[in-house]
Design an enzyme around this catalytic site. Structure first.
Site, PDB file in Angstrom:
ATOM      1  N   ASP A  75      42.152  35.211  29.823  1.00 28.49           N
ATOM      2  CA  ASP A  75      41.271  36.472  30.129  1.00 28.49           C
ATOM      3  C   ASP A  75      42.117  36.823  28.817  1.00 28.49           C
ATOM      4  OD1 ASP A  75      40.179  38.607  31.227  1.00 28.49           O
ATOM      5  OD2 ASP A  75      41.296  39.173  32.387  1.00 28.49           O
ATOM      6  N   HIS A 135      40.031  44.682  22.111  1.00 23.08           N
ATOM      7  CA  HIS A 135      39.508  46.350  22.283  1.00 23.08           C
ATOM      8  C   HIS A 135      40.080  47.854  21.226  1.00 23.08           C
ATOM      9  CE1 HIS A 135      38.678  46.618  26.993  1.00 23.08           C
ATOM     10  NE2 HIS A 135      39.659  45.893  27.103  1.00 23.08           N
TER      11      HIS A 135
HETATM   12 ZN   LIG Z   1      38.511  39.884  34.707  1.00 25.65          ZN
END
Ligand SMILES: [Zn+2]
Length: 431
Positions: A305, A309
Site C-alpha cells: 500500500d 504524498h
Molecule cells: Zn486502500
C-alpha cells in the site's frame, strides 16, 4: 540486454549456499558449482539470501495526475531498490484507470521505465465514484490485460454493484480487490477507535467498519462463485472472518501491509501525520493477530500500500493531512523484523508471502516462480546481517512519508535482477 551472471555462494531461500547462473533471462543452473558462461559477470554473494523477485499487489504510483507525489519512473525505482520485480499499480490516479486507454498508458510507462513490471489495476466503478461499473471487459481485453479490479482509496460500498462486479470478472478469471471501509461508520474518522482515540480526542475508526464489509463481501463472493481479494487487513476480527470464509472453501484471499505488522495506534500520540494511514494503525492485539494470520496462511501475502504524498499534504496538522505511507523501499526489511526476527516465518515463507502468492492472486505470469532452472531470472539478493537507520532522504521515491524514518531496521537489499538484467547492484540503481 541480459548477459550472463554468476551469483556465487548465495543462500536460496536462506538454505545452503549455491551458485546461481543467470543466462538468457532465465536461471540456467543452480547448485554447488555452477560454471560461469563465457564473458559473464560474477557477483560474490557469500552470506546473502536469494529470494524470487518480490511482487506487490498494492502500489500507488500516482501517475497520471499526481506526478508531484510519484511517477511510474520514481515509483518503480523505489520498487527495484526494495527487491520488487513487479508491482500492481492502483487505479485511483487522475484520470482514474477506469478505461483501457488509461490502463494501457500506465502499463506502457512501466515498460519504458524498465525497472520493474507494472501491472495496472483497473477501477471497479467509473471514476471510483461508486455509482456505475467501469469498462471491466475492455480493460481485461486491452494490451495491459487487467485482471485485478479495485476502487482502492474508496470502498465499493453498494452491495449490488459489488455483486455485479464479482459476477462480471468471472468471465476472464479476474478478482475484485476491496478496500473494506464502511463509509458511514468512518465519516470524519482520523485514527483507530479505542482507548487512544479517546485520550487524544480524535474521531475513531471502528474495527467493525472494516469487518462488516469483509463479511458481506465474503458472502457475496460465495453467493456468485467469484474471487474476492481483501486489501490491507488491519484487525483481529477481520482475520477471524477471513479464516471462516476460507474454511468454507470460498475464493477469498487477503493481504496485510508491512506497517500494520509492526506499528500500533499509540504512535498517533505524537500527532505526527506520518502515522496517519487508511486503514489506521491498530492495537498490539491486532498486530499479533495479523502476524499469526500471515504465518498460518489465513492472510495470503504482504502488500505495501505504498502511498506517496508530497510534503504539503503530510506536513500539516493531523486532521488536515492525507492518509498514507510509503513502503516499497522498506517492505522486506519490515517483514524481516516483524516475521523472521520473531521466528514466525522463515525465508521460504517470506518468498511465498511476498512473491509466489501475490503473483498468483494478481494473475501475473512470469513472476513468483521458484528459484529453479528454467524460471525467469527475476530475483533479489538480501543481506540479513546488515542493519541501518531508515533515512527517507536516501529513498528513490519522490515522497518522504515513511513511518520508519529514524528507526533501525535489519537487512539490506543488495541486488535485484529482472529477467536476468540487474536493476539494482550494491544497493544502488544499476541503470
Ligand atoms: Zn486502500
Amino acid at each position: 540486454m541480459s548477459g550472463s551472471w554468476l551469483i556465487r555462494g548465495a543462500r536460496p531461500l536462506g538454505g545452503d549456499p549455491a551458485d546461481i547462473l543467470l543466462d538468457g533471462g532465465v536461471i540456467a543452473e543452480i547448485g554447488p558449482d555452477a560454471a560461469a558462461g563465457p564473458a559473464g559477470d560474477v557477483i560474490e554473494a557469500d552470506g546473502l539470501i536469494a529470494l524470487p523477485g518480490l511482487v506487490d499487489l498494492h502500489t500507488h504510483l500516482r501517475e497520471p495526475g499526481r506526478e508531484d507525489a510519484e511517477t511510474v519512473a520514481t515509483g518503480t525505482a523505489a520498487a527495484a531498490l526494495g527487491g520488487f520485480t513487479a508491482v500492481h499499480a492502483m487505479a485511483n490516479t487522475e484520470p482514474v484507470a477506469d478505461t483501457a486507454g488509461v490502463a494501457e498508458q500506465v502499463w506502457r510507462l512501466g515498460r519504458q521505465a524498465g525497472l520493474c513490471d507494472v501491472q495496472p489495476v483497473g477501477a471497479v466503478t467509473v471514476g471510483i465514484a461508486g455509482s456505475r461499473l467501469a469498462e471491466l471487459g475492455a480493460m481485461a481485453d486491452s494490451a495491459a490485460r487487467v485482471r485485478v479490479f479495485s476502487d482502492d482509496g474508496r470502498c465499493v460500498s453498494d452491495a449490488v454493484l459489488m455483486r455485479r462486479a464479482l459476477e462480471y470478472v468471472k468471465a476472464f478469471g479476474g478478482v475484485i480487490a476491496q478496500h473494506a471501509q464502511e463509509p458511514r461508520l468512518t465519516e470524519g474518522a482520523q485514527m483507530n477507535e479505542g482507548e487512544m482515540s479517546g485520550l487524544l480526542g480524535l474521531t475513531g475508526w471502528p474495527a467493525v467498519a472494516e469487518e462488516a464489509i469483509i463479511a458481506r463481501d465474503c458472502l457475496l463472493a460465495a453467493h456468485v462463485g467469484s474471487a474476492l481479494h481483501v486489501c490491507h487487513v488491519s484487525t483481529a476480527g477481520s482475520v477471524e472472518i477471513i479464516r471462516w470464509a476460507k474454511s468454507k472453501g470460498w475464493q477469498v484471499t487477503a493481504e496485510v501491509t508491512p506497517h500494520h505488522l509492526l506499528l500500533t495506534d499509540d504512535l498517533a500520540a505524537s500527532y505526527d501525520p506520518v502515522f496517519k494511514v487508511n486503514p489506521p494503525l491498530r492495537t498490539p492485539a491486532d498486530v499479533a493477530a495479523l502476524r499469526q494470520a500471515l504465518a498460518d496462511g489465513t492472510i495470503d501475502c504482504v502488500a505495501t500500500d505504498h502511498a506517496p504524498h508530497p510534503l504539503e499534504d503530510k506536513e500539516t496538522e493531523w486532521g488536515a493531512a492525507a492518509f498514507g505511507m510509503t513502503g516499497l523501499e522498506t517492505a522486506l526489511r519490515v517483514v524481516h523484523e516483524a516475521m523472521v526476527g520473531t521466528g514466525l516465518l522463515g525465508w521460504a515463507g517470506v518468498a511465498d508471502r511476498m512473491s509466489a502468492r501475490p503473483a498468483s492472486i494478481g494473475r501475473l505470469a512470469g513472476h513468483g516462480q521458484p528459484l529453479a532452472p528454467g524460471s525467469p531470472a527475476s530475483l533479489v539478493l538480501y543481506d540479513p546481517a546488515a542493519s541501518d537507520v531508515v533515512d527517507p532522504a536516501a529513498h528513490a521515491s519522490k515522497s518522504r512519508n515513511t513511518p520508519f524514518a529514524g528507526m533501525r531496521l535489519p537487512g539490506r537489499v543488495v541486488a535485484t535482477f529482472l529477467r536476468g538484467s540487474p536493476t539494482v547492484l550494491d544497493g544502488k540503481l544499476a541503470r
